[in-house]
Design an enzyme around this catalytic site. Structure first.
Site, PDB file in Angstrom:
ATOM      1  N   ARG A 248      26.618  -0.109 -29.573  1.00 14.08           N
ATOM      2  CA  ARG A 248      25.978   0.864 -28.689  1.00 14.08           C
ATOM      3  C   ARG A 248      26.816   2.137 -28.754  1.00 14.08           C
ATOM      4  O   ARG A 248      28.057   2.058 -28.851  1.00 14.08           O
ATOM      5  CB  ARG A 248      25.949   0.367 -27.236  1.00 14.08           C
ATOM      6  CG  ARG A 248      24.912  -0.702 -26.965  1.00 14.08           C
ATOM      7  CD  ARG A 248      23.489  -0.141 -26.989  1.00 14.08           C
ATOM      8  NE  ARG A 248      22.497  -1.151 -26.652  1.00 14.08           N
ATOM      9  CZ  ARG A 248      21.817  -1.892 -27.548  1.00 14.08           C
ATOM     10  NH1 ARG A 248      22.017  -1.732 -28.836  1.00 14.08           N
ATOM     11  NH2 ARG A 248      20.923  -2.779 -27.149  1.00 14.08           N
ATOM     12  N   GLU A 277      20.967   8.739 -27.423  1.00 15.28           N
ATOM     13  CA  GLU A 277      19.887   8.663 -28.426  1.00 15.28           C
ATOM     14  C   GLU A 277      18.592   9.233 -27.858  1.00 15.28           C
ATOM     15  O   GLU A 277      18.308   9.014 -26.684  1.00 15.28           O
ATOM     16  CB  GLU A 277      19.686   7.202 -28.845  1.00 15.28           C
ATOM     17  CG  GLU A 277      20.908   6.643 -29.555  1.00 15.28           C
ATOM     18  CD  GLU A 277      20.803   5.153 -29.845  1.00 15.28           C
ATOM     19  OE1 GLU A 277      19.711   4.572 -29.705  1.00 15.28           O
ATOM     20  OE2 GLU A 277      21.834   4.575 -30.209  1.00 15.28           O
ATOM     21  N   HIS A 295      19.396   4.192 -35.239  1.00 16.32           N
ATOM     22  CA  HIS A 295      19.319   2.910 -34.520  1.00 16.32           C
ATOM     23  C   HIS A 295      18.296   1.978 -35.180  1.00 16.32           C
ATOM     24  O   HIS A 295      17.309   1.577 -34.568  1.00 16.32           O
ATOM     25  CB  HIS A 295      18.965   3.129 -33.041  1.00 16.32           C
ATOM     26  CG  HIS A 295      19.344   1.958 -32.175  1.00 16.32           C
ATOM     27  ND1 HIS A 295      19.771   2.086 -30.884  1.00 16.32           N
ATOM     28  CD2 HIS A 295      19.354   0.616 -32.426  1.00 16.32           C
ATOM     29  CE1 HIS A 295      20.021   0.885 -30.367  1.00 16.32           C
ATOM     30  NE2 HIS A 295      19.769  -0.021 -31.299  1.00 16.32           N
TER      31      HIS A 295
HETATM   32  P1  NAP Z   1      27.139 -11.765 -28.656  1.00 16.52           P
HETATM   33  O1  NAP Z   1      26.837 -12.962 -29.489  1.00 16.52           O
HETATM   34  O2  NAP Z   1      27.148 -11.886 -27.183  1.00 16.52           O
HETATM   35  O3  NAP Z   1      28.545 -11.198 -29.160  1.00 16.52           O
HETATM   36  C1  NAP Z   1      29.239 -10.209 -28.499  1.00 16.52           C
HETATM   37  C2  NAP Z   1      30.730 -10.386 -28.805  1.00 16.52           C
HETATM   38  O4  NAP Z   1      31.451  -9.298 -28.206  1.00 16.52           O
HETATM   39  C3  NAP Z   1      31.293 -11.676 -28.262  1.00 16.52           C
HETATM   40  O5  NAP Z   1      32.026 -12.301 -29.282  1.00 16.52           O
HETATM   41  C4  NAP Z   1      32.210 -11.239 -27.116  1.00 16.52           C
HETATM   42  O6  NAP Z   1      33.336 -12.093 -27.037  1.00 16.52           O
HETATM   43  C5  NAP Z   1      32.601  -9.829 -27.549  1.00 16.52           C
HETATM   44  N1  NAP Z   1      32.915  -8.967 -26.417  1.00 16.52           N
HETATM   45  C6  NAP Z   1      32.176  -8.762 -25.303  1.00 16.52           C
HETATM   46  N2  NAP Z   1      32.801  -7.914 -24.468  1.00 16.52           N
HETATM   47  C7  NAP Z   1      33.963  -7.569 -25.075  1.00 16.52           C
HETATM   48  C8  NAP Z   1      35.036  -6.731 -24.717  1.00 16.52           C
HETATM   49  N3  NAP Z   1      35.056  -6.058 -23.552  1.00 16.52           N
HETATM   50  N4  NAP Z   1      36.065  -6.609 -25.577  1.00 16.52           N
HETATM   51  C9  NAP Z   1      36.072  -7.281 -26.747  1.00 16.52           C
HETATM   52  N5  NAP Z   1      35.071  -8.101 -27.144  1.00 16.52           N
HETATM   53  C10 NAP Z   1      34.036  -8.238 -26.324  1.00 16.52           C
HETATM   54  O7  NAP Z   1      26.130 -10.599 -28.980  1.00 16.52           O
HETATM   55  P2  NAP Z   1      25.361 -10.285 -30.344  1.00 16.52           P
HETATM   56  O8  NAP Z   1      24.072 -10.991 -30.376  1.00 16.52           O
HETATM   57  O9  NAP Z   1      26.298 -10.452 -31.490  1.00 16.52           O
HETATM   58  O10 NAP Z   1      25.022  -8.712 -30.099  1.00 16.52           O
HETATM   59  C11 NAP Z   1      26.058  -7.804 -29.841  1.00 16.52           C
HETATM   60  C12 NAP Z   1      25.512  -6.434 -29.487  1.00 16.52           C
HETATM   61  O11 NAP Z   1      25.058  -5.776 -30.653  1.00 16.52           O
HETATM   62  C13 NAP Z   1      24.301  -6.384 -28.561  1.00 16.52           C
HETATM   63  O12 NAP Z   1      24.654  -6.588 -27.213  1.00 16.52           O
HETATM   64  C14 NAP Z   1      23.752  -4.996 -28.818  1.00 16.52           C
HETATM   65  O13 NAP Z   1      24.339  -4.059 -27.946  1.00 16.52           O
HETATM   66  C15 NAP Z   1      24.194  -4.700 -30.254  1.00 16.52           C
HETATM   67  N6  NAP Z   1      23.028  -4.667 -31.173  1.00 16.52           N
HETATM   68  C16 NAP Z   1      22.728  -3.515 -31.829  1.00 16.52           C
HETATM   69  C17 NAP Z   1      21.642  -3.482 -32.683  1.00 16.52           C
HETATM   70  C18 NAP Z   1      21.280  -2.261 -33.450  1.00 16.52           C
HETATM   71  O14 NAP Z   1      20.099  -2.068 -33.726  1.00 16.52           O
HETATM   72  N7  NAP Z   1      22.218  -1.412 -33.819  1.00 16.52           N
HETATM   73  C19 NAP Z   1      20.828  -4.609 -32.845  1.00 16.52           C
HETATM   74  C20 NAP Z   1      21.177  -5.762 -32.168  1.00 16.52           C
HETATM   75  C21 NAP Z   1      22.288  -5.786 -31.324  1.00 16.52           C
HETATM   76  P3  NAP Z   1      34.109 -12.355 -25.652  1.00 16.52           P
HETATM   77  O15 NAP Z   1      33.050 -12.576 -24.618  1.00 16.52           O
HETATM   78  O16 NAP Z   1      34.935 -13.554 -25.946  1.00 16.52           O
HETATM   79  O17 NAP Z   1      34.930 -11.139 -25.401  1.00 16.52           O
HETATM   80  C1  8YV Z   2      16.656  -2.761 -30.325  1.00 18.41           C
HETATM   81  C2  8YV Z   2      18.941  -3.483 -30.350  1.00 18.41           C
HETATM   82  O1  8YV Z   2      16.438  -3.635 -29.324  1.00 18.41           O
HETATM   83  O2  8YV Z   2      18.575  -5.790 -30.061  1.00 18.41           O
HETATM   84  C3  8YV Z   2      19.209  -4.784 -29.708  1.00 18.41           C
HETATM   85  O3  8YV Z   2      20.095  -4.827 -28.842  1.00 18.41           O
HETATM   86  O4  8YV Z   2      19.632  -2.521 -30.160  1.00 18.41           O
HETATM   87  C4  8YV Z   2      17.765  -3.313 -31.215  1.00 18.41           C
HETATM   88  O5  8YV Z   2      17.398  -4.481 -31.873  1.00 18.41           O
HETATM   89  C5  8YV Z   2      15.440  -2.416 -31.038  1.00 18.41           C
HETATM   90  O6  8YV Z   2      15.577  -1.072 -31.277  1.00 18.41           O
HETATM   91  C6  8YV Z   2      14.087  -2.660 -30.387  1.00 18.41           C
HETATM   92  O7  8YV Z   2      14.003  -2.507 -29.058  1.00 18.41           O
END
Ligand code: NAP
Ligand code: 8YV
Length: 341
Positions: A248, A277, A295
């Site tokens: 993010r 964004e 994004h």
């Molecule tokens: P997840 O499985 O919950 O993984 C998040 C990781 O971050 C966990 O290993 C957690 O470990 C760590 N974490 C959380 N808070 C932290 C902190 N303060 N300091 C250090 N580490 C921390 O989530 P995910 O499914 O991989 O998704 C992660 C994020 O990616 C989403 O929440 C979203 O914001 C982003 N995302 C972006 C896109 C895009 O389009 N660019 C798409 C999908 C997701 P601990 O709890 O042990 O700290």
């Molecule tokens: C968006 C994302 O959700 O899954 C997330 O956290 O940032 C992306 O996959 C996507 O742009 C559709 O809402």
């Protein structure tokens, strides 16, 4: 019983913009759905008279919200919907939703984990490779006819480099698996080490950054990670280091990032997400040591179809039985408690 969906809870499904045309169409076919008026990018949207009139007329009918990561679902909206029982977020990150207020009212919240891991990991790798091998600049070099005047400068290899993953969760681990194939030395930082994982653990984001060539950020957004990548972390990454952010925009101090690049204290950045964004700082747009994406982490046909399906499954399940397929982890041991009021 709702004849169209076979559900037992009846009421309006409120679409909070922006949501994709496909999700918009699918919810329209399936439910009694309405669109919340107002531009979500307008900071004064909560006071928009059209929105206030809409909520006065329809707020009492709404039992479900469907939203995406750019759809703000603040306390003021939740409070205007007395029968709201579920918020189905099309995305794994849900920092757009005031979860504390929702859960305090017993409202269930779902998201879309797992189904997007491959696409987002692919985006992280694409950004890493594009930035390190200067693919965007090389493309312009060819198009501008510069090739006939001399060779393109040498670039830095990803294979064998040291890569730090800030957030070794579902997506972080999918990134790490791909990096193993590149022979990279992988390390990570989470708030606590992951049991059974052999990658080197760093005790802080700065310690992680100090030991790597490339830092990939994939933690959740929200207050807990706001500015986690600050000037100290960027300085630790250093003048030859690359920052890749697919998490993010809020996780990286954007002003500190711009300053570090401008002052030569950071080697480069590859960014899929931004603090405001779709606004991107003008100072980044003019730099060739930065690769920018709008994004698109999960934006493939395959993944978006799977995310849409999971969002609708969550809505269907909640409307039929009051349970969710993929509740957010903050929900208690008995997920889907949120009920029609
Ligand atoms: P997840 O499985 O919950 O993984 C998040 C990781 O971050 C966990 O290993 C957690 O470990 C760590 N974490 C959380 N808070 C932290 C902190 N303060 N300091 C250090 N580490 C921390 O989530 P995910 O499914 O991989 O998704 C992660 C994020 O990616 C989403 O929440 C979203 O914001 C982003 N995302 C972006 C896109 C895009 O389009 N660019 C798409 C999908 C997701 P601990 O709890 O042990 O700290
Ligand atoms: C968006 C994302 O959700 O899954 C997330 O956290 O940032 C992306 O996959 C996507 O742009 C559709 O809402």
């Amino acid at each position: 019983m709702n004849a169209r969906t076979g559900t037992t809870r009846t009421g309006t499904v409120l679409r909070v913009p922006p949501i994709s045309p496909e999700l918009h169409a699918a919810t329209g076919e399936r439910y009694d759905a309405l669109d919340l008026p107002g531009d979500p990018g307008d900071p004064g949207v909560a006071d928009d008279p059209a929105r206030a009139a809409f909520l006065a007329e329809h707020g009492g009918d709404v039992v479900a919200i469907v939203c995406s990561n750019l759809s703000p679902v603040p306390a003021s909206l939740i409070e205007a919907l007395p029968r709201l029982g579920v918020i189905a977020n099309h995305g794994v990150g849900y920092d757009n939703v005031d979860v504390d207020v929702a859960l305090a009212r017993g409202i269930a919240v779902s998201h879309t984990p797992d189904v997007l891991d491959d696409a987002v990991a692919e985006t992280a790798l694409a950004l890493l490779l594009a930035a390190r091998r200067r693919i965007v600049t090389a493309d312009l070099f060819v198009r501008d006819g510069a090739w006939s005047k001399g060779a393109f400068p040498l670039t830095d290899q990803v294979s064998g480099s040291r890569v730090g993953i800030l957030g070794l969760g579902r997506i972080g681990r999918a990134v790490a698996r791909r990096l193993e194939a590149f022979g990279c030395a992988i390390s990570y930082h989470n708030r606590r080490p992951v049991p059974g994982v052999d990658y080197a653990y760093a005790a802080s984001p700065a310690e992680l950054a100090a030991g790597v060539d490339n830092l990939i950020v994939i933690v959740p957004g929200g207050p807990g990670t706001e500015g986690l990548v600050d000037a100290a972390v960027l300085d630790a990454l250093g003048p030859r280091g690359l920052l890749v952010n697919v998490a993010r925009g809020s996780v990286v101090d954007e002003d500190a990032l711009v300053a570090a690049l401008q002052e030569g204290r950071l080697g480069g950045a590859a960014l899929d997400v931004f603090a405001r964004e779709p606004e991107v700082p003008a100072a980044l747009l003019v730099r060739d040591d930065v690769v920018l994406a709008p994004h698109v982490g999960s934006a493939t046909h395959e993944t978006r179809a799977a995310m849409r399906r999971l969002t609708l499954d969550n809505l269907d399940d909640w409307l039929a039985t009051g349970t969710l397929r993929t509740p957010i982890p903050e929900m208690s041991a008995s997920p889907g408690e949120g009920g029609e009021r």
